[in-house]
Design a protein around this motif. Sequence first.
Motif, short mmCIF file in Angstrom:
data_model
loop_
_atom_site.label_atom_id
_atom_site.label_comp_id
_atom_site.label_asym_id
_atom_site.label_seq_id
_atom_site.Cartn_x
_atom_site.Cartn_y
_atom_site.Cartn_z
N SER A 100 -37.10 -55.44 -20.90
CA SER A 100 -37.91 -56.55 -20.46
C SER A 100 -38.01 -56.42 -18.68
CB SER A 100 -36.85 -57.66 -20.35
OG SER A 100 -35.56 -57.44 -19.64
N PHE A 101 -38.85 -57.28 -18.12
CA PHE A 101 -38.90 -57.08 -16.79
C PHE A 101 -37.56 -57.04 -15.86
CE2 PHE A 101 -39.73 -59.01 -12.59
CZ PHE A 101 -40.91 -58.24 -12.04
N TYR A 102 -36.74 -57.75 -16.49
CA TYR A 102 -35.35 -57.91 -15.84
C TYR A 102 -34.55 -56.71 -15.52
CZ TYR A 102 -30.73 -59.68 -14.22
OH TYR A 102 -29.54 -59.85 -13.59
N TYR A 103 -34.51 -55.99 -16.74
CA TYR A 103 -33.75 -54.58 -16.74
C TYR A 103 -34.82 -53.33 -16.26
CZ TYR A 103 -29.78 -57.16 -18.67
OH TYR A 103 -28.59 -57.84 -18.93
N LEU A 104 -35.79 -53.35 -16.77
CA LEU A 104 -36.89 -52.41 -16.37
C LEU A 104 -37.81 -52.39 -15.56
CD1 LEU A 104 -37.46 -49.25 -17.47
CD2 LEU A 104 -38.85 -50.17 -19.61
N GLY A 105 -38.83 -53.67 -16.00
CA GLY A 105 -40.22 -53.90 -15.13
C GLY A 105 -39.98 -53.96 -13.73
N ILE A 106 -38.92 -54.79 -13.27
CA ILE A 106 -38.71 -54.63 -11.73
C ILE A 106 -38.40 -53.52 -11.35
CG2 ILE A 106 -36.26 -55.29 -11.93
CD1 ILE A 106 -36.39 -57.07 -9.58
N HIS A 107 -37.66 -52.62 -11.94
CA HIS A 107 -37.59 -51.43 -11.13
C HIS A 107 -39.04 -50.43 -11.18
CE1 HIS A 107 -33.32 -51.99 -10.88
NE2 HIS A 107 -33.15 -52.73 -12.27
N GLU A 108 -39.53 -50.54 -12.31
CA GLU A 108 -40.94 -49.75 -12.15
C GLU A 108 -41.90 -50.32 -11.31
OE1 GLU A 108 -41.50 -47.04 -14.10
OE2 GLU A 108 -39.60 -47.20 -15.02
N THR A 109 -41.70 -51.81 -11.04
CA THR A 109 -42.68 -52.32 -10.06
C THR A 109 -42.24 -51.88 -8.50
OG1 THR A 109 -43.01 -54.36 -11.34
CG2 THR A 109 -43.45 -54.43 -8.97
N LEU A 110 -40.73 -51.94 -8.35
CA LEU A 110 -40.36 -51.34 -7.03
C LEU A 110 -40.86 -49.98 -6.71
CD1 LEU A 110 -36.84 -52.92 -6.85
CD2 LEU A 110 -38.81 -53.47 -5.48
N LYS A 111 -40.74 -49.21 -7.78
CA LYS A 111 -41.24 -47.63 -7.83
C LYS A 111 -42.80 -47.60 -7.46
CE LYS A 111 -38.01 -45.87 -10.70
NZ LYS A 111 -37.73 -44.94 -11.90
N LYS A 112 -43.53 -48.35 -7.94
CA LYS A 112 -45.06 -48.29 -7.62
C LYS A 112 -45.37 -48.84 -6.20
CE LYS A 112 -46.59 -48.96 -12.61
NZ LYS A 112 -47.10 -49.48 -13.66
N LEU A 113 -44.63 -50.01 -5.89
CA LEU A 113 -44.99 -50.50 -4.49
C LEU A 113 -44.35 -49.72 -3.49
CD1 LEU A 113 -44.16 -54.26 -5.21
CD2 LEU A 113 -46.62 -53.09 -4.90
N GLY A 114 -43.24 -48.88 -3.91
CA GLY A 114 -42.53 -48.25 -2.83
C GLY A 114 -43.22 -46.80 -2.74
N GLU A 115 -42.43 -45.92 -2.04
CA GLU A 115 -42.97 -44.48 -1.67
C GLU A 115 -41.58 -43.81 -1.82
OE1 GLU A 115 -45.93 -43.68 1.43
OE2 GLU A 115 -44.26 -43.53 2.32
N PRO A 116 -41.51 -42.52 -2.48
CA PRO A 116 -40.49 -41.67 -2.74
C PRO A 116 -40.06 -41.18 -1.39
CG PRO A 116 -42.38 -40.70 -4.07
CD PRO A 116 -42.67 -42.28 -3.61
N PRO A 117 -38.79 -40.73 -1.20
CA PRO A 117 -38.53 -40.06 0.02
C PRO A 117 -39.61 -38.60 0.10
CG PRO A 117 -36.76 -39.97 -1.49
CD PRO A 117 -37.69 -40.87 -2.03
N VAL A 118 -39.89 -38.32 1.40
CA VAL A 118 -40.65 -37.06 1.57
C VAL A 118 -39.67 -36.05 1.97
CG1 VAL A 118 -42.06 -35.98 2.91
CG2 VAL A 118 -42.73 -38.29 2.38
N LEU A 119 -39.34 -35.09 1.41
CA LEU A 119 -38.32 -33.97 1.43
C LEU A 119 -38.74 -32.74 2.11
CD1 LEU A 119 -36.43 -34.59 -1.76
CD2 LEU A 119 -36.13 -35.76 0.01
N ILE A 120 -37.84 -32.30 2.90
CA ILE A 120 -38.17 -30.88 3.71
C ILE A 120 -38.21 -29.97 2.59
CG2 ILE A 120 -37.92 -29.34 5.61
CD1 ILE A 120 -37.41 -31.80 7.27
#
Length: 412
Positions: A100-120
């Motif tokens: 569901s969105f509460y357990y899975l969807g919200i985290h997938e949305t945050l990942k899409k809107l967000g940006e993973p850390p840029v590592l050296i």
Amino acid sequence: MGLLLYSCDSVRRVPKSQQLLTKNEFVVNGKKENTEELEKLMVKQPNSDLLGYRLRLNLYNLANPNPDSTFKAKFTGKPQKYERLARLLSKKQVARLGKSFYYLGIHETLKKLGEPPVLIDQKSIDKSQLRLKGHYFNKGFFNAKISAQIDTAGKKKASVKYTVETKEAYILDSLTQQIASPVLDSMFQASKQESALKSGRQFNSNDFDAEKVRLNTLFRNNGVFYFQQNYIKFDIDTVDTGHKAHADMVIEDYTFRVGDSSFTKPFKIFKVSEVNIFTDATLGRNRENIKDSITYNGFNLYAYQKQKYRPKAITDAVFIAPGTTFADWRTTVTSRYLSNLRVFNYPTIQYQEDPKDPTGQSLIANIFLVPRKKYSFGASLDVTHSNIQDFGLAGSTSVTIRNVFNGAETLE
């Protein structure tokens, strides 16, 4: 507020023994030069920020990296909890709950809107150094030296400092040409003063690219139909020249294939001997199916059904005329003007050698037009607000009728 503070730990998703890239720094000949031009050359750039705050990085940090495992962990060692929930919902619904969105969807949305850390990483730094080397090489600094250093800036954070020593720049000295086709050599000599390459100027690869574009435009706008930019090559000599670059431009003859064999011959200037306009090419491009034709002011107009357009309405928009020298600009302007009639889709213009010309210097221009639908309808809805009326809706409809009087007119 708690969630916001929780996500503000920018290195939360940075693995141990790795570092978040916070900044790329550039020092050129002892002076800081943090320009957008140099930053764009980097393989890795720091996470984007909004007024200094890395919003997208922190949104990504808010997301659970493994929501499936987290949901399953709720029932690990607690079979009674799972059974109670399964009796209340059902086993299928419990499984769906984990998706569901509460357990899975919200985290997938945050990942899409967000940006993973840029590592050296060293591999990216090495590639960035090569890009910097190429950047300064293209500006005439053939012996530039580039070095990089990682500067730690706190827990699991670091910046990368690139140091550039450009050394002495190379200057364009002698400029020579080897142009095989007399036609091309004559055009070049007549326009030599307009060349983008000037003796005494610092070497810059952009000048060579500009000269290629200039000559390609010059030749193709003056009848050299088969010329392409890749025929222009430059040989640069910098060996024992005292920081001077000698440039030799080479343009060979036209190369073509017949079967499995390749041949060369001098470039020629082509003229247009015939212009054929197919006014309803929707039905194909086979001349055998033509039902109607007319010749007007040297233009041949063909139709696979009855001719629906007055010839002048079409030919006034065509700048490729019989007897004119082939030119790219004529093709471009003709396409634009025919499109602006709003009666046809974007036209297709093709050229072929005229088999009737024994000199092989004539072209037949074929213009294929695909008519748009005679009638088209449109509708729109606008929201209005004024001092008199707080809120209102305004609707409108439109009707477009094309080729009303067979003159390629558009009535709206």
